[in-house]
Scaffold this active site. Structure first.
Site, mmCIF file in Angstrom:
data_model
loop_
_atom_site.group_PDB
_atom_site.id
_atom_site.type_symbol
_atom_site.label_atom_id
_atom_site.label_comp_id
_atom_site.label_asym_id
_atom_site.label_seq_id
_atom_site.Cartn_x
_atom_site.Cartn_y
_atom_site.Cartn_z
ATOM 1 N N ASP A 13 0.590 -1.057 -0.188
ATOM 2 C CA ASP A 13 0.236 0.002 0.152
ATOM 3 C C ASP A 13 0.280 1.734 0.073
ATOM 4 O OD1 ASP A 13 -2.107 -1.456 0.798
ATOM 5 O OD2 ASP A 13 -2.344 -1.662 2.523
ATOM 6 N N LYS A 16 1.917 2.002 -5.322
ATOM 7 C CA LYS A 16 2.073 1.098 -7.064
ATOM 8 C C LYS A 16 1.497 1.625 -7.737
ATOM 9 C CE LYS A 16 2.347 -2.682 -4.348
ATOM 10 N NZ LYS A 16 2.148 -2.240 -3.328
ATOM 11 N N LYS A 18 -0.431 4.216 -8.381
ATOM 12 C CA LYS A 18 -0.310 5.578 -8.258
ATOM 13 C C LYS A 18 0.697 5.717 -9.960
ATOM 14 C CE LYS A 18 0.762 9.971 -8.472
ATOM 15 N NZ LYS A 18 0.869 11.632 -6.946
ATOM 16 N N GLY A 40 -4.245 -4.734 -3.601
ATOM 17 C CA GLY A 40 -5.613 -3.097 -3.941
ATOM 18 C C GLY A 40 -4.352 -2.362 -4.563
ATOM 19 N N HIS A 41 -4.846 -1.644 -6.127
ATOM 20 C CA HIS A 41 -3.722 -0.254 -6.419
ATOM 21 C C HIS A 41 -4.973 0.373 -6.369
ATOM 22 C CE1 HIS A 41 -0.251 -3.692 -7.504
ATOM 23 N NE2 HIS A 41 -0.453 -4.445 -5.636
ATOM 24 N N THR A 42 -5.047 1.855 -6.166
ATOM 25 C CA THR A 42 -5.535 2.608 -6.392
ATOM 26 C C THR A 42 -5.541 3.526 -7.520
ATOM 27 O OG1 THR A 42 -5.979 2.329 -3.625
ATOM 28 C CG2 THR A 42 -6.987 4.418 -5.299
ATOM 29 N N GLN A 226 2.048 -6.168 -3.478
ATOM 30 C CA GLN A 226 2.272 -6.021 -1.527
ATOM 31 C C GLN A 226 3.485 -5.478 -1.548
ATOM 32 O OE1 GLN A 226 1.607 -9.707 -3.476
ATOM 33 N NE2 GLN A 226 -0.696 -8.683 -2.690
ATOM 34 N N THR A 302 -8.346 -3.649 -0.486
ATOM 35 C CA THR A 302 -9.033 -4.843 -0.728
ATOM 36 C C THR A 302 -9.370 -5.400 0.292
ATOM 37 O OG1 THR A 302 -7.285 -5.309 -1.632
ATOM 38 C CG2 THR A 302 -8.689 -7.599 -1.517
ATOM 39 N N THR A 303 -9.655 -5.079 1.694
ATOM 40 C CA THR A 303 -10.281 -5.485 2.658
ATOM 41 C C THR A 303 -11.057 -4.391 3.450
ATOM 42 O OG1 THR A 303 -9.050 -5.715 4.250
ATOM 43 C CG2 THR A 303 -9.191 -8.132 2.552
ATOM 44 N N LEU A 334 3.624 12.440 1.261
ATOM 45 C CA LEU A 334 4.443 13.397 1.588
ATOM 46 C C LEU A 334 3.559 14.475 2.597
ATOM 47 C CD1 LEU A 334 7.020 13.966 2.856
ATOM 48 C CD2 LEU A 334 7.337 15.201 0.890
ATOM 49 N N VAL A 416 1.986 13.825 -3.347
ATOM 50 C CA VAL A 416 2.056 14.998 -2.770
ATOM 51 C C VAL A 416 0.469 14.953 -2.927
ATOM 52 C CG1 VAL A 416 3.782 16.565 -2.681
ATOM 53 C CG2 VAL A 416 1.784 17.262 -4.422
HETATM 54 P P1 GDP Z 1 -0.666 0.402 -3.667
HETATM 55 O O1 GDP Z 1 -1.709 -0.979 -3.071
HETATM 56 O O2 GDP Z 1 0.407 -0.032 -3.288
HETATM 57 O O3 GDP Z 1 -1.310 0.601 -5.104
HETATM 58 O O4 GDP Z 1 -1.327 1.528 -2.979
HETATM 59 P P2 GDP Z 1 -2.861 1.965 -2.336
HETATM 60 O O5 GDP Z 1 -3.518 2.251 -3.225
HETATM 61 O O6 GDP Z 1 -3.588 0.445 -1.669
HETATM 62 O O7 GDP Z 1 -3.003 2.883 -0.958
HETATM 63 C C1 GDP Z 1 -2.764 3.661 -1.067
HETATM 64 C C2 GDP Z 1 -3.229 4.851 -1.336
HETATM 65 O O8 GDP Z 1 -2.944 5.849 -0.782
HETATM 66 C C3 GDP Z 1 -5.049 5.163 -1.997
HETATM 67 O O9 GDP Z 1 -5.768 5.198 -1.735
HETATM 68 C C4 GDP Z 1 -4.314 6.249 -2.530
HETATM 69 O O10 GDP Z 1 -4.858 6.634 -3.895
HETATM 70 C C5 GDP Z 1 -3.037 7.096 -2.064
HETATM 71 N N1 GDP Z 1 -2.218 7.626 -2.600
HETATM 72 C C6 GDP Z 1 -1.030 7.629 -3.650
HETATM 73 N N2 GDP Z 1 -0.655 8.231 -3.390
HETATM 74 C C7 GDP Z 1 -0.687 9.546 -2.253
HETATM 75 C C8 GDP Z 1 -0.528 10.567 -1.928
HETATM 76 O O11 GDP Z 1 0.494 10.753 -1.985
HETATM 77 N N3 GDP Z 1 -0.940 11.462 -0.935
HETATM 78 C C9 GDP Z 1 -2.540 10.956 -0.639
HETATM 79 N N4 GDP Z 1 -2.632 11.817 0.503
HETATM 80 N N5 GDP Z 1 -3.005 9.718 -1.056
HETATM 81 C C10 GDP Z 1 -2.055 9.028 -1.738
HETATM 82 P P1 IMO Z 2 -0.818 -4.120 -2.560
HETATM 83 O O1 IMO Z 2 -0.584 -4.555 -3.256
HETATM 84 C C1 IMO Z 2 -1.200 -4.318 2.152
HETATM 85 C C2 IMO Z 2 -0.866 -9.133 3.932
HETATM 86 C C3 IMO Z 2 -2.068 -9.131 4.753
HETATM 87 C C4 IMO Z 2 -1.829 -9.597 5.034
HETATM 88 C C5 IMO Z 2 -0.726 -11.086 4.311
HETATM 89 C C6 IMO Z 2 -0.910 -11.875 3.978
HETATM 90 O O2 IMO Z 2 -2.118 -2.951 -2.050
HETATM 91 O O3 IMO Z 2 0.150 -3.654 -1.462
HETATM 92 P P2 IMO Z 2 -2.174 -12.588 2.003
HETATM 93 O O4 IMO Z 2 -4.151 -12.689 1.823
HETATM 94 O O5 IMO Z 2 -1.529 -12.297 1.113
HETATM 95 O O6 IMO Z 2 -2.203 -13.803 2.355
HETATM 96 O O7 IMO Z 2 -2.263 -11.642 3.676
HETATM 97 O O8 IMO Z 2 -0.478 -9.886 3.561
HETATM 98 N N1 IMO Z 2 -1.485 -8.119 2.111
HETATM 99 C C7 IMO Z 2 -1.174 -6.869 1.868
HETATM 100 N N2 IMO Z 2 -1.011 -6.425 2.961
HETATM 101 N N3 IMO Z 2 -0.758 -4.519 0.508
HETATM 102 C C8 IMO Z 2 -1.217 -5.716 0.550
HETATM 103 O O9 IMO Z 2 -1.201 -5.499 -1.705
HETATM 104 C C9 IMO Z 2 -1.809 -6.925 0.416
HETATM 105 N N4 IMO Z 2 -1.717 -7.940 0.483
HETATM 106 C C10 IMO Z 2 -1.616 -9.463 0.943
HETATM 107 O O10 IMO Z 2 -2.871 -8.094 5.086
HETATM 108 O O11 IMO Z 2 -1.169 -9.513 6.620
HETATM 109 MG MG MG Z 3 -3.066 -1.876 -1.874
#
Ligand code: GDP
Ligand code: IMO
Ligand code: MG
Length: 426
Positions: A13, A16, A18, A40-42, A226, A302-303, A334, A416
């Site tokens: 999270d 990645k 973005k 869960g990639h936003t 991850q 995701t959850t 940041l 940002v």
């Molecule tokens: P990923 O799994 O690495 O793709 O990250 P996620 O999507 O699970 O979580 C990142 C969250 O932060 C999402 O809600 C994005 O929209 C948000 N996000 C990404 N970059 C920034 C940032 O620079 N600032 C803020 N405030 N939110 C961000």
């Molecule tokens: P992205 O790609 C954050 C965590 C789960 C749990 C552990 C094992 O969005 O960064 P699993 O279902 O993979 O067997 O769970 O890994 N986990 C993540 N935490 N971001 C993720 O993916 C994750 N995918 C799995 O919360 O602790």
């Molecule tokens: Mg994620």
């Protein structure tokens, strides 16, 4: 030609999604190499938010090829739901989204087993996403898995399903009273054979596609899911996922040689978060952690679970940089730190009263970590509209430089805000 691996440097999270979307503009192919719909990639484009669990985050760029590599475990239901959601929004994926023949498939019983294993464990819960990831990889590595290509052939699918379920019969029956009669197995077979027929047009030899693209000097992103600290080998085992998010897996997860990799970019949040159980040395359990969660909107994509939050941990990122070969990082979120008067950075660890220069490999030693913090004055200014590095407040620049010097890399992009436009390219 440029081939770049995008890898999370913390516990996932990091943003990645973005950054993959942002960089995709300059690339031709975006390939996911491991994990499944636990990710869960936003991606936020203008005011629309998209969350990709399985499809590569470059998919919104209408002319880009997207590949789900052999290292991924694919849940067909989620795959088709994501395609439908895109098509409803007028985004066509025809002839540019592909799945490797060798990609392993998640079945309903993988999800059930994931759920029940978590419930059975008392003190050793991992806090998985319950998407069936671990059990599907177990079948893969026990050489009992069912792959995308198997879904196409009805007879062999039946044989493989019988063989897979044979090993699980007792377990499924005991925990779920699941009907494992021939009739019921046939139902699963029919449904997944149907998925196979729909999947047919997406299935290709992903390794061959990438090889052809490399020979044409095309630019390729390998998108990790991850993060490094969730890596099954190098993360905080057993509190990890069941694949290798680290950069080395891009090659095995897509079927290409390491000689073709040009660069690894580490995605790094300006503080730290983690979802699920396991060690987290800089975790803040009180009001500061809650503030980070509130301002950073730290809830799982995701959850929906609240993410645990803490200060930036340079020891973790330094470790990730070392094992992934990262020289350039993207520092995300940041803007969230603008709310804090004082900000802390964990520079290194103390263990048994001694400074520990590396991230410990022994899980018993990890329990003893005491973070050594440096406190920094916050900038207390909104930075979410800034597009030039030199327009950032002096104290923000100091924070970035501190992270660079502690982790021995350069922050080439600073994020940002969630939108594409809220990005500073240095
Ligand atoms: P990923 O799994 O690495 O793709 O990250 P996620 O999507 O699970 O979580 C990142 C969250 O932060 C999402 O809600 C994005 O929209 C948000 N996000 C990404 N970059 C920034 C940032 O620079 N600032 C803020 N405030 N939110 C961000
Ligand atoms: P992205 O790609 C954050 C965590 C789960 C749990 C552990 C094992 O969005 O960064 P699993 O279902 O993979 O067997 O769970 O890994 N986990 C993540 N935490 N971001 C993720 O993916 C994750 N995918 C799995 O919360 O602790
Ligand atoms: Mg994620």
């Amino acid at each position: 030609m440029a081939t770049t691996i995008i890898v999370g440097t913390q516990w996932g999270d990091e943003g990645k999604g973005k950054i993959t979307d942002l960089l995709s503009e300059q690339y031709d192919v975006i390939a996911r190499y491991q994990g499944g719909c636990n990710a869960g990639h936003t991606v936020v484009v203008e005011d629309k938010q998209y969350i990709f669990h399985l499809l590569p985050s470059g998919i919104l760029h209408k002319d880009k090829i997207c590949l789900i590599g052999n290292g991924v475990v694919l849940d067909p239901e989620v795959f088709f739901d994501e395609i439908n959601a895109l098509e409803e929004k007028g985004i066509s994926i025809a002839n540019r989204l592909f799945v490797d023949y060798k990609t392993h498939i998640i079945f309903p019983y993988h999800k059930m087993i994931d759920e029940s294993m978590e419930e059975e464990k008392e003190n050793l819960k991992i806090g998985t996403t319950k998407k069936g990831i671990g059990p599907a990889y177990v079948d893969k590595y026990s050489r009992n898995g069912i792959r995308a290509c198997d879904l196409i052939h009805s007879d062999s699918l039946e044989k493989k399903l019988n063989s897979q379920l044979e090993h699980k019969k007792l377990y499924l029956y005991k925990n779920y009273q699941i009907d494992i009669s021939k009739e019921n197995i046939n139902k699963i077979k029919e449904k997944y054979h149907e998925y196979g027929q729909k999947l047919k047009k997406y299935i290709i030899d992903g390794s061959l596609l990438l090889d052809e693209q490399i020979k044409k000097h095309k630019n390729i992103i390998f998108e990790g899911a991850q993060g490094t600290m969730l890596d099954v080998d190098h993360g905080t085992y057993p509190y990890v996922t069941s694949s290798n998010p680290m950069a080395g897996c891009a090659c095995t997860g897509c079927g290409i040689s390491p000689i073709y990799i040009d660069k690894v970019i580490g995605i790094c949040k300006a503080y730290t978060t983690r979802v699920g159980e396991g060690p987290f040395p800089t975790e803040l359990v009180g009001s500061i952690g809650e503030k980070l969660r509130e301002y950073g909107n730290e809830y799982g994509a995701t959850t929906g679970r609240p993410r645990r939050c803490g200060w930036f941990d340079a020891a973790v990122v330094k470790y990730a940089n070392r094992i992934n070969g990262i020289k350039e990082i993207v520092l995300t979120k940041l803007d969230v730190l603008s709310h804090f008067k004082k900000i802390r950075i964990c520079k290194e660890y103390k263990i048994n009263n001694q400074v520990y220069p590396h991230y410990p490999a022994d899980s018993e030693i990890i329990k003893l970590i005491e973070p050594i913090y440096e406190e920094i004055e916050g900038w207390k200014e909104d930075i979410s509209h800034i597009n030039n590095f030199n327009d950032l407040p002096k104290k923000t620049i100091e924070y970035i430089k501190k992270i660079e010097s502690l982790t021995d890399c350069k922050a080439v992009i600073i994020s940002v805000g969630p939108k594409r436009s809220q990005t500073i390219i240095r």
